[in-house]
Each structure stands twice: as structure tokens, then as C-alpha cells.
Design a protein around this motif. Structure first.
Motif, short mmCIF file in Angstrom:
data_model
loop_
_atom_site.label_atom_id
_atom_site.label_comp_id
_atom_site.label_asym_id
_atom_site.label_seq_id
_atom_site.Cartn_x
_atom_site.Cartn_y
_atom_site.Cartn_z
N ARG A 18 -7.15 5.03 6.29
CA ARG A 18 -7.80 3.56 6.46
C ARG A 18 -7.02 2.87 7.83
NH1 ARG A 18 -7.38 1.73 1.10
NH2 ARG A 18 -5.58 0.80 1.73
N ARG A 19 -5.67 2.97 7.71
CA ARG A 19 -4.91 2.65 8.80
C ARG A 19 -5.07 3.03 10.12
NH1 ARG A 19 0.78 0.77 5.97
NH2 ARG A 19 -0.14 -0.52 4.37
N HIS A 66 -2.39 9.25 -2.71
CA HIS A 66 -2.49 7.85 -2.57
C HIS A 66 -2.26 7.56 -0.94
CE1 HIS A 66 -1.87 3.50 -3.06
NE2 HIS A 66 -0.73 3.70 -2.43
N LEU A 67 -1.12 8.15 -0.53
CA LEU A 67 -0.84 7.87 0.89
C LEU A 67 -1.95 8.18 1.76
CD1 LEU A 67 3.11 8.79 1.12
CD2 LEU A 67 2.04 6.60 0.88
N ALA A 84 8.35 13.26 -3.33
CA ALA A 84 7.24 12.31 -3.68
C ALA A 84 6.22 13.51 -4.57
CB ALA A 84 6.36 12.17 -2.42
N PRO A 115 10.01 5.06 -3.16
CA PRO A 115 8.64 4.91 -2.98
C PRO A 115 7.74 5.65 -3.97
CG PRO A 115 9.44 5.27 -0.74
CD PRO A 115 10.59 5.57 -1.81
N ALA A 116 8.00 6.81 -4.46
CA ALA A 116 7.46 7.43 -5.59
C ALA A 116 7.88 6.79 -6.79
CB ALA A 116 7.74 9.04 -5.39
N VAL A 159 -4.47 5.35 2.06
CA VAL A 159 -3.87 4.32 2.96
C VAL A 159 -3.73 4.71 4.32
CG1 VAL A 159 -1.73 3.00 3.08
CG2 VAL A 159 -2.58 3.29 0.98
N LEU A 160 -3.51 5.87 4.67
CA LEU A 160 -2.80 6.20 6.04
C LEU A 160 -4.34 6.46 6.76
CD1 LEU A 160 0.17 7.95 5.63
CD2 LEU A 160 0.09 5.73 6.17
N PHE A 215 5.63 3.89 -6.91
CA PHE A 215 4.10 4.06 -7.05
C PHE A 215 3.82 4.22 -8.46
CE2 PHE A 215 1.02 7.81 -7.56
CZ PHE A 215 -0.16 7.13 -7.20
N GLN A 226 0.98 -1.23 0.06
CA GLN A 226 -0.06 0.05 -0.11
C GLN A 226 0.88 1.46 0.16
OE1 GLN A 226 -2.43 -0.91 3.36
NE2 GLN A 226 -3.94 -1.91 2.04
N THR A 227 1.86 1.16 0.81
CA THR A 227 2.83 2.52 0.95
C THR A 227 3.96 2.54 -0.10
OG1 THR A 227 4.11 1.74 2.61
CG2 THR A 227 1.98 2.94 3.30
N ASP A 283 0.45 12.76 -6.59
CA ASP A 283 -0.31 11.76 -6.89
C ASP A 283 -0.12 10.67 -5.63
OD1 ASP A 283 -1.70 12.61 -8.87
OD2 ASP A 283 -0.47 11.46 -10.46
N TYR A 284 1.21 10.40 -5.57
CA TYR A 284 1.52 9.44 -4.41
C TYR A 284 1.13 9.93 -3.14
CZ TYR A 284 4.80 6.65 -1.62
OH TYR A 284 5.26 5.71 -0.59
N VAL A 304 4.00 8.20 6.77
CA VAL A 304 5.23 7.67 5.76
C VAL A 304 6.01 8.45 5.57
CG1 VAL A 304 5.48 6.73 3.32
CG2 VAL A 304 3.66 5.88 4.81
N ALA A 305 7.33 8.41 5.83
CA ALA A 305 8.56 9.51 5.42
C ALA A 305 9.54 8.60 4.81
CB ALA A 305 8.97 10.05 6.73
N ILE A 354 6.85 1.26 0.85
CA ILE A 354 7.94 1.38 1.40
C ILE A 354 8.64 0.02 1.45
CG2 ILE A 354 9.15 1.71 3.90
CD1 ILE A 354 8.07 4.25 2.65
#
Lengths: 789, 291
Positions: free
Chosen positions: B276-277, B269-270, B262, A775-776, B273-274, A779, A651-652, B265-266, B186-187, A654
């Protein structure tokens, strides 16, 4: 060796804690910036804000009048004083760009030094920087190397007539023909992005001027004090005994401190002209914008195999983006040419054609970087091997087993002309697999995949040439000799041993490993030995530490000199003990008559030679000193297999590296602790190349990664535990059997991780052609794959 | 990377500090932990004539349980928040998030007041202040006022502090019983500014949500609440399907920027995801708390 050699304690091979660590870890190291030179002036540079521009005018009058400013230099002030220096080479069609301390007429990258301000403190110098007015005329430029290579591209160096600084080709057989006929072909356009060394200590230099002798001492955070001394002596027309370059404790280099820099020339010039010490300590912005950068190649490569996965042919066309200048002394050939010369890797490649163009662009020059060319060549060939294995449906391990040069094929001549001497290609592959539990890992992967997890395993095998002697040059005809090293060992009147070398450690632990070699071959105690290095005055001629050379070359020279000196010690001891030299053994700082308890210490031997009148006949009182050179002529092969197991968050995106194993053959190991440390550090940098690090320029040529917020290096928490297996096969070609191993970790890791990421994403039909795979980027790759399906 | 010249004064009280600010006509900056200010000075992005050092004002460093709310002094270090039993008990989402704020050496120096006043658009503390409906107490020569976190953040590195004002205290209402929380970030590396981070709370009664909060950072010029997504949860039991719809609404509510780390779009997207988590975590915790 004497008959009783086996009685000696073995120093070579012992895990001796690094002797330099006591001072480095307690803050007692002395780096360039720690050197307080009374009354020193501090330099700050006005650096170009344009990637390519004509300098119409510079007005520094207000800066010169600013508080604390002693002098301001522009290129106009240097024109008749500092001749340009060039990294010459015999390569056909090569253009050696002139290198000057300050930009003359044009600037060619953002960060290039244009004006130097010398003031009573760096603070005052930076205040004055803001008062300098430069009238620039922006010039057209091609920031992208492929555009820059076109005939109609704006020229960075008009005198070259092209931006292509050199072209080279390696060829064996008819690779195109073999590929055309082959049943299985895989190809790709591979891209390794630009990176920067990012040593923890930034570059710095301080010139101390002795007016009485008209002599300069330059303290420099450099890997190459010998090369700097010779280059600066040429520029300033000074004899070597009036120009000394000292590299004190140096906080990492990774190649970024292995070239001559404008700041070093300027600092020396100003100290001489102003008659004062002059100091420049770079900051992180200067480091990230104006230290030599690395990699940055585009490679179109194609590999053909037969139905069993055996390699039939390989072709590659590479473009190296070498930045604005051909760096001294290595030339712009260094990195891109090694990409194509090493591309066939450790494999049997019957036919090969590799071409490379080194293209000048308005960016900081590229230079040496840990691994030079081979991280990129290994990335390409190892990706192609995995792609071919997938194409014919065999395991990545199996295709390597079928293609690695076999033990009975050494010495093996590589398609590009290099020669691999006997080393553990297959042993590294098999032992890495055993250590990581390869079959069990594949079983785990199958379970993970069934559960929808993205789990991947990546293998990378490589071979490299280390400890290179005088027969092989980074660029044919370059202005230095990298293939020879000197050891000068002396026992003084107190019995203490001083061993001097031309190398310049900057984290490798050479003070420990070279002392181990000297201790074993001389029979001295480790505690009695001091290693002197990082000083152009240490030996008559030296270069420094780079290219995985120091253990092989300095270790070999140490063996020759220590053996010679031991014979001298035994000669003296034979007078004192009234025994024949062949009946004597030197060990642990003492000479003993074999089979008796009669002995003398090194101290007693030294006193007899230097201090005790009449104890020895005059002809036995020669100084206890021996100097020897060593040249391994060709060098030797080092190799390794890396295996990475990682998981990607679906999902991420990473990436988390779970296991990392290196099985490496660095020949005879002097100190396993130091080998482990070098592998760990190298792998960490390779992980940086694979997942994190990238120097980014925008389309206007501005650098976007000028701080550690934006240039992302992996931190300790991002590095997994690294398991190291030592496959210790003595080098057949070097004295002592040593092979170089300072760079290997960085060579294998990007490829292993790229293969593991591609393996994890194989069910999605995603392949990896570009590093770092952030990660980008993942994606985007995954989004594109999902859009296709 | 050396700062231009500046004067430097150590203030020993809030009154002294605001008096100095008031006299300097916008030419002064407060220095507390200095973890963002000093790099900005060294890059010459800021050129204050005067630095007013408030590190000696001990009265600004505290974490206190004041019954219905938690009071935090502006000079409280990140590390104090991370390790405070009061925070762990009443505002555990802060304790959790602090582990993602830079590195220990920085957390030992950095302060909550500094982080909120600096207002980096990818920082965690401004997002938490917004999530927890914090009220920020501000002192000036003219007296004191307080402002809601939602009104404080105005843009990147821009807050509702006038030249003569100093943030002195952060007051955070305690969370109701049966409130769960979540945090997800996310980092590029642990400790970096977030590419995107989400913090949530969810209060549950009789098996359905009665209050839901979602705060986001790293995806705009200031921290944001996903208010439309929050409302979707009210009166509902949280299911995977609902979480998916909440995440989608939150994702569509942001228009993040692209940078070297980043793409927009990414980041978007995150957010999905985040959210939801982090909301799933909050729901699980709320149910445990309610049980």
C-alpha cells in the motif's frame, strides 16, 4: 586537608578527557589478541552439538595426526591433573556444580568445550576439529525452566538430585493477607528473555610459560584478573608469584568477562604441560554460545494498593533459568536472587514475600550482566506501578510520588533486608519530569491519540546498591571477598607518580577518574600520574571491576593512600623548605609554603629522598610510597528516574524512541563526561533488552542466535539522543561521597520503554509482560487484543 | 571461524576468470566484494578449492546510459549505484533502495553482480532486478548468453548460473515517461536484511495506470512479482480503496516463512502494509511526472 586546600585546582568534578582514549581511538591499544607470543600454539575447541548427551567415546587420533597439530586434550587427559572447581556458598540446599575445562562424561549445553586442539595456527586447529569423532548418546532434557523444575524432569546433574540448584525467600509481614484485604490488586506473569553481553572484543586468553621459573603469565580479556589468579593458583597449586594474570586493554565486558571460564583453565594447563605459549582467541560464534548469558526469568508478581495508590503488599514467585552450571565464583544465585531481593524497588512496601528458584537447564550458564537482576526486578515493579495507577485512575508520575521513600525516611530498610542510604529518589523523579517537560508531553500525547497515533510515555524509577563492601555478598560464603580494594601509590626517583589498584577497567575510563582522585588528594599533576590496574601483580590481593564497585572502592582507597602519601611528601618538603608541615600545601606537583613564593617540586622532593646523598636526615628518607585498603562495609545507594517517549507505527509496529531522559544520582561526580558516557552506554544496552536482544533456543535445545544476523543488538542509529541530568547528592556512607554508576542505565531503560509501549497501546487494551517487545511480538499482542474486542 | 584451505587466483580479464571456472569442475567460486562469501567460508558453509578474484577486472565496473537502457557492470559497488547520477536520473528506485542495503562499509565493497549471484532471499537488489525487468549477461568459456531476471532466481542462494559461468553485466530498460516508483522496507534495524520489502513502479496515462509492477523480497525463497495484484491496477485511477484491494491480493499471494525475527503472519501483514505504501508513493510520483 590543609588550610589552603581551597587554593588547589579541583580535579574531582572536572570534565577531563579520558587519558586512555588517545591510544584506544588511534588503534594503539593492546588487547590480548595483539600480544604476539613467539612460537605460540593456538587452541580451537570441539564444542558440543547436543544440549544434553552422554559422551560414549572420543576418537581424536586423526586430529592428532593432522598437519600442524601439537596436542589434543579430552577430559580423560585432565582427570588427575585439573581438579574441578566449584562456586561454593553457604546457602541452604544449594548445589555447587563442578566446573571442568572439558566436558567429562556428559555435555550439558550446545557450545560446551569437549576437546581442545592445539596447533601451529588457529586455521590448522580448526581443520583438525573436523577430524575428531565423538560418539554421543542423546539424553532426555527439559529446555524449558518450568519443566526442568518438575520432580520428574531429566536431571542435568545427577549428584544434585534435582535441577533446582537453590531456593531463597525474602519475607516481611503478611503480604498474602494484606493483598487479600486490599481494595486494588494488579498482577501479571512477567518474562525477561535471555540475553548475552556481546562485548565488541570477544573473550581471549594467552598463557606465556617461563620454564626457567616454572611460572605462568595469563593475558586474559577479563574483568577479574585477581579472581582468576587466585582460582588458577588453587587449581594448579602454584604460589601467586609464579602465576600472574594480566588484563590488558579489554574491549568491553558487561559481566561476560567477570567469571572463570574453561578456556582459561585449559590454556594455562596446556602451556605448562607443553612448555610453550598457548593462545585462544574466541570467535563470535563461541562468544554468542559459550560466554555467560543473562536474565531469563519468569516472575509471577502481584501488587496491592489502597484507593489512593499507596502500596500495601507485594508478592513474587520467580524462576531463574540459570543454564547448565553454577558459574564461578558468583554462583547461580547471583542473577535470580537479586531479582527478588530488589523487587520492592525504591518504594515503601510494608509487606513483601519474594521466592526464587534457580533452575538448571541445558543452556550456557548465566552469569553477571550489567545491572544483575535489577533490570528484571525494575521491569516488574515498574510495570505493576503503572498498572495500579491505571486501575485507580491516577497518573504514573503521581503513584511514584506517593510511594517513593521520602527524604526524611532514610536510611530505609527494604522489605527484603537491603538498606537505602540517603539519596535523591524524589529529586530524580522531579528533575527527570522537568527535563522532559512531562505535562507538555502528556498534552502532546492526548493530541496524538486523538489523531489515531500510538504515542506513549514511560517512567521508571529504581534504586540499586553499589560499591558494596565486605558485609554483603552476592552469595553468602562465596569463595572471594568483593568488598575491599587496595591502592598502592608511589613517587619514584624522577618524581613520577604510579598508583596501582586491583581493579581492571574494560571501558570505564578508570585510568582517568582514579588519576583525578589521586591528583586532587596528593596534590600531583594529572600528567605525572600513571594508573596501573588489570594486573594481579599490581597489588597483593584484588578482584577486578564489576558490580559498580571500582569508583567507590578504588576511589576510597585512592583517597586514603594519597592522603597518607601527601603527608610523607610534606614531611620531606618541610626539611627542604625549613617550614612546618602544617604551613605547607601540595598542589599541581609542587609543595609551597603558604603565603610565600618558596616552593619545591615533587621531583625535587623525590631527588632529595632517593638521589641526593646527605640532603635529608636518614629517618626522613623512607620510600615515598603508601598502600591503603578501603572497605565501604555495606556500600551505597544509587538511583535514577528514566523517562522515555516513543511512538509505534500502527501498521508496521516499529517502535521509534523520540525522547529519552535520565536523571540520576551517583553521588559526588568525579568526571561528568565519563558519567554521561556510562549512562548513554547503559541505556543503549537497556534499549537492547527492551526491543531487540534475545538468545533463542529451539525445543531441541539448539541455539538459533549464533551470529549477529540473528542475535540483534541495537546499532548506533537505533539509539536516540539521551539527555542526562545529574542529581549530585553526596553519599553519606562512602569515603569521597561517590556512588557507583556503571550499570544504572541498563537497569532503568527496559522498564521505561516497556511502560511507554504499554502506555502507547493502552487504548487497545494491550499490556506488556514480556521483553524484548519486538515488532513480531507486538503484532501478536495487537492481533490478540483485536480478536478479543 | 576460519575457512578451510583454498587456492586463490586473481583474474585480470573475464576470459581468464571463466577459463579458471571452466577448468575447476564446480570447485571454484568467484570472489568480488566478499561480503557474503567470506562469512560463508569462515562458517565452513562453502568449501571451494579455488577462489577466483575478479576485483582487478576494471572493465566490469561501470554504470552507463546506453540510450534505451542502463548498463551496469557486475563489479559495480553498491556505493557507486547509490551515488551514480545516471542511476539517480533514470532508476531512482535503485538509488533509494541502496540506502537500505547493509551499511556504508559493506556498500563500499559489495557488488551488484555478487548480490544477484548470491541471491539472498531477503536482499534488495534481486528484487529490484525483478521489478525493473533486468536482463543479466552471463559469460562462459563457450561464449555469452543473457537471461531475464525472472528466470535467473531459482531459490534461496540458487540462480541460473552454471559452474563455468560468470555474471558480467546487468541491463535495465529505462522507465517510460510518467512512471512513478515506490520503495518500502521493514527490517529489525536499518541496514538489516528485510523482514519484508516492496518496490513498485506505476506508469500513468490519462489519469489511469497503464503499467504496474510490484516486486517483493523477504517473503519467499526468492524475490517475487505480485502479478495478480499488478493487474488489478491496470486501467484504473489509484484510490485508497483500490490500494487496499491491491495490498490484500499481494498479501494473500505470499506464504512466507517464520524465523527468529518474524513470524509468517507478521511478514504477510507487512506485505500488505508495504505494498500500500510503496504503490501510493508510485502513484503520487507518477502524477507529478505526468503533470
Amino acid at each position: 586537608m590543609t588550610d589552603a586546600a581551597h587554593l588547589r585546582p579541583k580535579m574531582i568534578g572536572a570534565s577531563v578527557p579520558r587519558t586512555e582514549d588517545a591510544r584506544l581511538l588511534t588503534g594503539r591499544g593492546a588487547f590480548v589478541d595483539d600480544r604476539k607470543l613467539p612460537d605460540a600454539l593456538h587452541v580451537a575447541f570441539v564444542r558440543s552439538i547436543h544440549p544434553h548427551a552422554r559422551i560414549r567415546a572420543i576418537d581424536a587420533t586423526r586430529a592428532l595426526a593432522a598437519p600442524g597439530v601439537a596436542a589434543v586434550y579430552t577430559a580423560a587427559d585432565l582427570e588427575d591433573v585439573v581438579p574441578p572447581i566449584r562456586a561454593t556458598s553457604r546457602m541452604s540446599g544449594y548445589y555447587a556444580t563442578p566446573i571442568l575445562p572439558l566436558a567429562l562424561g556428559k555435555v550439558r549445553y550446545v557450545g560446551e568445550p569437549v576437546v581442545a586442539i592445539l596447533a601451529e595456527s588457529r586455521y590448522l586447529a580448526e581443520d583438525a576439529l573436523e577430524l575428531v569423532e565423538i560418539d554421543y548418546e542423546a539424553l532426555p532434557m527439559a529446555i524449558d525452566p518450568e519443566t526442568a523444575a518438575r520432580p520428574d524432569a531429566p536431571l542435568l546433574h545427577e549428584a544434585a538430585g534435582t535441577n533446582i540448584l537453590l531456593t531463597r525467600e525474602f519475607k516481611r509481614g503478611d503480604a498474602e493477607g494484606d493483598i487479600a484485604m486490599a481494595p486494588v490488586r494488579v498482577k501479571g506473569r512477567f518474562r525477561m528473555r535471555r540475553r548475552t553481553p556481546a562485548a565488541i572484543e570477544v573473550r581471549a586468553c594467552a598463557a606465556d610459560y617461563d620454564a626457567g621459573r616454572d611460572a605462568l603469565t595469563l593475558y586474559a580479556a577479563t574483568q577479574i584478573p585477581g579472581i582468576l589468579r587466585d582460582a588458577l593458583a588453587q587449581i594448579f597449586d602454584l604460589p601467586g608469584h609464579r602465576l600472574r594474570v594480566v588484563a590488558p586493554d579489554v574491549g568491553g565486558g558487561f559481566g561476560g568477562k567477570a567469571s572463570l571460564y574453561p578456556e582459561e583453565i585449559l590454556t594455562c594447563l596446556a602451556a605448562r604441560q607443553l612448555g610453550r605459549a598457548v593462545k585462544w582467541t574466541g570467535d563470535r560464534v563461541e562468544d554468542l554460545t559459550a560466554t555467560s548469558q543473562a536474565f531469563d526469568e519468569i516472575i509471577d508478581a502481584e501488587l496491592a494498593v489502597d484507593s489512593q495508590g499507596r502500596v500495601l503488599g507485594l508478592t513474587a514467585d520467580a524462576i531463574g533459568d540459570v543454564g547448565a552450571y553454577s558459574i564461578y565464583p558468583w554462583t547461580a544465585a547471583l542473577e535470580p536472587v537479586q531479582v527478588v531481593s530488589f523487587l520492592p524497588g525504591p518504594y515503601r512496601v510494608p509487606s513483601y514475600r519474594g521466592r526464587v528458584r534457580a533452575v538448571a537447564t541445558p543452556k550456557a550458564p548465566t552469569g553477571p550482566y550489567r545491572g544483575v537482576g535489577r533490570p528484571v526486578s525494575t521491569f516488574v515493579i515498574e510495570r505493576l506501578m503503572d498498572m495500579a495507577a491505571r486501575e485507580i485512575g491516577i497518573d504514573p508520575l503521581e503513584i511514584r510520588r506517593r510511594n517513593l521513600v521520602a527524604d526524611d525516611e532514610f536510611p530505609y530498610k527494604v522489605a527484603s533486608g537491603l538498606v537505602w542510604d540517603k539519596s535523591g529518589f524524589h529529586a530524580c523523579l522531579e528533575q527527570a519530569c522537568a527535563a522532559i517537560g512531562y505535562d507538555a508531553l502528556r498534552a502532546r500525547q492526548a493530541e496524538a491519540r486523538a489523531a489515531g497515533r500510538w504515542f506513549g510515555i514511560g517512567i521508571a524509577s529504581y534504586a540499586e546498591l553499589t560499591g558494596i563492601g565486605s558485609r554483603i555478598s552476592a552469595a553468602p560464603g562465596m569463595p572471594i571477598n568483593t568488598g575491599t580494594e587496595t591502592a598502592s601509590i608511589r613517587i619514584d626517583s624522577t618524581g613520577a607518580v604510579t598508583a596501582a589498584f586491583g581493579v581492571a577497567a574494560h571501558g570505564q575510563g578508570l585510568e582517568t577518574t582514579l588519576a583525578q582522585v589521586v591528583a586532587e588528594h596528593l596534590g600531583a599533576r594529572l600528567a605525572d600520574i600513571r594508573i596501573v590496574q588489570g594486573d594481579s601483580d599490581a597489588v597483593g590481593g584484588g578482584t577486578g571491576t564489576y558490580a559498580s564497585r571500582s569508583t567507590v572502592l578504588a576511589g576510597g582507597a585512592a583517597i586514603r593512600a594519597a592522603d597518607g602519601l601527601r603527608e610523607k611528601v610534606l614531611q620531606v618538603a618541610s626539611h627542604l623548605l625549613e617550614a612546618a608541615p602544617r604551613d605547607l600545601v601540595a598542589a599541581d606537583g609542587r609543595v609551597t609554603v603558604v603565603g610565600t613564593d618558596r616552593s619545591v617540586t615533587f621531583r625535587e622532593v623525590a631527588r632529595a629522598v632517593y638521589a641526593e646523598m646527605g640532603r635529608l636526615p636518614p629517618e626522613a628518607r623512607e620510600e615515598l610510597a603508601v598502600t591503603r585498603n578501603y572497605d565501604p562495609i555495606l556500600g551505597t545507594t544509587s538511583c535514577a528516574t528514566h523517562i522515555a517517549a516513543l511512538e509505534i507505527d500502527p501498521q508496521t509496529y516499529i517502535v521509534r524512541i523520540e525522547r529519552y531522559v535520565v536523571a540520576e544520582d551517583c553521588g559526588r561526580i568525579i568526571n561528568p563526561l565519563i558519567v554521561d558516557g556510562q549512562v548513554h552506554g547503559g541505556v543503549a544496552q537497556g534499549i537492547g533488552a527492551a526491543l531487540y536482544e534475545e538468545v533463542i533456543h529451539d525445543e531441541n535445545g539448539q541455539i538459533l542466535t549464533g551470529s549477529f544476523v540473528d542475535y540483534v543488538v541495537p546499532a548506533a542509529g537505533d539509539i536516540p539522543p539521551i539527555e542526562v541530568v545529574h542529581v549530585e547528592s553526596m553519599s553519606p556512607t562512602t569515603l569521597g561521597g561517590f556512588r557507583g554508576m556503571g550499570e544504572g542505565g541498563t537497569i532503568g531503560a527496559p522498564a521505561a520503554i516497556a511502560n511507554a509501549v504499554a502506555d502507547a497501546l493502552a487504548p487497545l487494551g494491550v499490556d506488556v509482560f514480556e521483553l524484548p517487545v519486538t515488532p513480531a511480538r507486538l503484532f501478536r499482542l495487537i492481533a490478540n487484543a483485536q480478536a478479543r474486542s | 571461524m576460519k575457512p578451510p584451505p583454498f587456492d586463490y587466483v586473481v583474474a585480470d580479464s573475464v576470459e581468464a576468470a571463466v577459463a579458471l571456472l571452466g577448468q575447476s569442475a564446480g570447485e571454484a567460486k568467484i570472489i568480488a566484494g566478499g561480503q557474503s562469501l567470506v562469512p560463508m567460508l569462515n562458517f565452513r558453509l562453502l568449501r571451494p578449492a579455488l577462489l577466483v578474484d575478479i576485483n582487478a577486472i576494471a572493465a566490469l565496473s561501470f554504470v552507463e546510459d546506453a540510450g534505451h537502457e542502463i548498463r551496469i557492470g557486475a563489479l559495480t559497488r553498491h556505493r557507486q549505484l547509490e551515488t551514480s547520477p545516471v542511476i539517480a536520473t533514470h532508476l531512482p528506485v535503485i538509488a533509494e533502495a541502496m540506502g537500505h542495503v547493509a551499511h556504508l562499509a559493506i556498500r563500499n565493497r559489495g557488488t551488484i553482480g555478487g548480490s544477484l549471484s548470491h541471491a539472498d532471499p531477503a536482499a534488495e537488489l534481486p528484487m529490484l532486478a525483478l521489478l525493473l525487468d533486468a536482463r543479466l549477461e552471463i559469460a562462459s568459456g563457450g561464449g555469452r548468453r543473457d537471461v531475464a531476471a525472472g528466470d535467473f532466481f531459482r531459490g534461496a542462494l540458487s540462480v541460473a548460473l552454471d559452474d563455468g559461468e560468470l555474471l558480467t553485466e546487468i541491463r535495465i530498460p529505462k522507465l517510460p515517461a510518467a512512471t512513478g516508483w515506490g520503495f518500502a522496507e521493514v527490517a529489525r534495524r536499518h541496514g538489516d536484511f528485510a523482514l519484508a520489502a516492496i518496490a513498485t513502479t506505476l506508469t500513468v496515462a490519462d489519469g489511469t495506470a497503464v503499467d504496474a509492477r510490484i516486486a517483493m523480497t523477504g517473503v519467499a525463497d526468492r524475490p517475487l512479482r505480485a502479478t495478480v495484484a499488478e493487474r488489478l491496477l491496470l486501467g484504473q485511477a489509484v484510490t485508497a480503496d483500490l490500494l487496499e484491494r491491491v495490498a490484500a491480493v499481494a498479501r494473500e499471494s505470499v506464504t512466507p516463512g517464520s524465523d527468529v525475527h518474524a513470524s509468517a503472519d507478521y511478514r504477510r501483514h507487512l506485505v500488505g502494509v508495504l505494498v500500500r505504501r510503496a504503490m501510493d508513493e508510485a502513484w503520487r510520483r507518477a502524477q507529478r511526472g505526468a503533470a
